[in-house]
Design an enzyme around this catalytic site. Structure first.
Site, short mmCIF file in Angstrom:
data_model
loop_
_atom_site.label_atom_id
_atom_site.label_comp_id
_atom_site.label_asym_id
_atom_site.label_seq_id
_atom_site.Cartn_x
_atom_site.Cartn_y
_atom_site.Cartn_z
N GLY A 29 0.83 -1.21 0.00
CA GLY A 29 0.00 0.00 0.00
C GLY A 29 0.85 1.24 0.00
O GLY A 29 2.05 1.17 -0.23
N ASN A 30 0.21 2.39 0.24
CA ASN A 30 0.96 3.64 0.34
C ASN A 30 0.28 4.57 1.33
O ASN A 30 -0.77 4.24 1.86
CB ASN A 30 1.13 4.28 -1.04
CG ASN A 30 -0.19 4.68 -1.66
OD1 ASN A 30 -0.86 5.58 -1.16
ND2 ASN A 30 -0.58 4.00 -2.74
N ARG A 31 0.89 5.71 1.58
CA ARG A 31 0.47 6.59 2.67
C ARG A 31 -0.62 7.58 2.30
O ARG A 31 -0.92 8.47 3.09
CB ARG A 31 1.68 7.37 3.19
CG ARG A 31 2.73 6.50 3.83
CD ARG A 31 3.87 7.35 4.35
NE ARG A 31 4.97 6.54 4.84
CZ ARG A 31 4.98 5.93 6.01
NH1 ARG A 31 3.94 6.05 6.82
NH2 ARG A 31 6.02 5.20 6.38
#
Ligand code: C5P
Length: 222
Positions: A29-31
């Site tokens: 995933g990412n932020r």
């Protein structure tokens, strides 16, 4: 009505991160919080637009919009966007779409049997570039998060992806970007640009929505 410059304009907007499964319990995933995208969807609605939001997983409650479609992966976001691309006049890609996904995610939980694990990744489709390449294409707006030479890389993406506008922000610095309350943007289009200074994301979203409306109307009635 001057207060509703986008009255009846159909907008398709992506927001949030995507999750790329490794196995049934894990993902890459990412932020991205989705905050800028949700705020922009709301701001465009306030200008009269009929907004369909295609959102990756976020902790946010969507504002009241024409339609909200929840997805997890880049491939799901791609399918939901492409199914609706011909029915919009304006496309805004704020989502932080994963560039890569694991090849063949495991069907059962990966066990820690080996000292090291190799994961092979393959490229995801570029949703924004595909929408911009359609004929006829909607008016397309992209985002660029850069750590350096922000304008240079953003203008490159504007040209390479064939966009009508791009909103660039500096990430990785002390202020603004992912997981922050405020942000600043440099907005570029083929023959101009404007700086939107550091401010709270909802206010920045309203300023950006007004600029998008201005450019969109200029594009359609020059
Ligand atoms: O190339 P880059 O990922 O920096 O481009 C960012 C812009 O492209 C954002 O508007 C993002 O929503 C969009 N994008 C996309 N599909 C991808 C990658 C990025 O729509 N696979």
């Amino acid at each position: 009505h001057p207060a509703r410059p986008l009255d009846g304009v159909r907008v398709l907007l992506t927001a949030g991160p995507t999750r790329e499964p490794l196995d049934p319990v894990r993902y890459l995933g990412n932020r991205s919080s989705g905050r800028m995208g949700y705020a922009l969807a709301e701001a465009l609605t306030a200008l009269g637009a009929r907004v369909t939001l295609v959102s990756g997983p976020t902790a946010l409650t969507p504002p009241p919009l024409e339609q909200v479609v929840q997805v997890e992966t880049a491939l799901q976001m791609h399918a939901e966007v492409l199914a609706r691309a011909d029915a919009c006049e304006l496309f805004v890609g704020t989502a932080a779409v994963a560039d890569y996904r694991p090849v063949d995610p495991a069907e059962t939980k990966i066990k820690k049997e080996r000292a090291a694990l190799e994961i092979r990744l393959e490229r995801n489709p570029d949703i924004l570039a595909e929408v911009a390449a359609r004929r006829p294409a909607p008016f397309t707006v992209g985002f660029a998060a850069e750590t350096e030479r922000v304008e240079h890389y953003a203008r490159g993406k504007l040209v390479d992806k064939g966009l009508d506008m791009i909103a660039a922000n500096r990430v990785g610095g002390p202020r603004g970007g992912f997981e922050r309350e405020e942000n600043a943007l440099t907005v570029l289009w083929p023959d101009g640009q404007r700086d939107l200074p550091m401010m709270a994301k909802p206010r920045l979203a309203r300023a950006l929505a007004e600029l998008i409306a201005e450019r969109y109307l200029e594009h359609h009635a020059p």
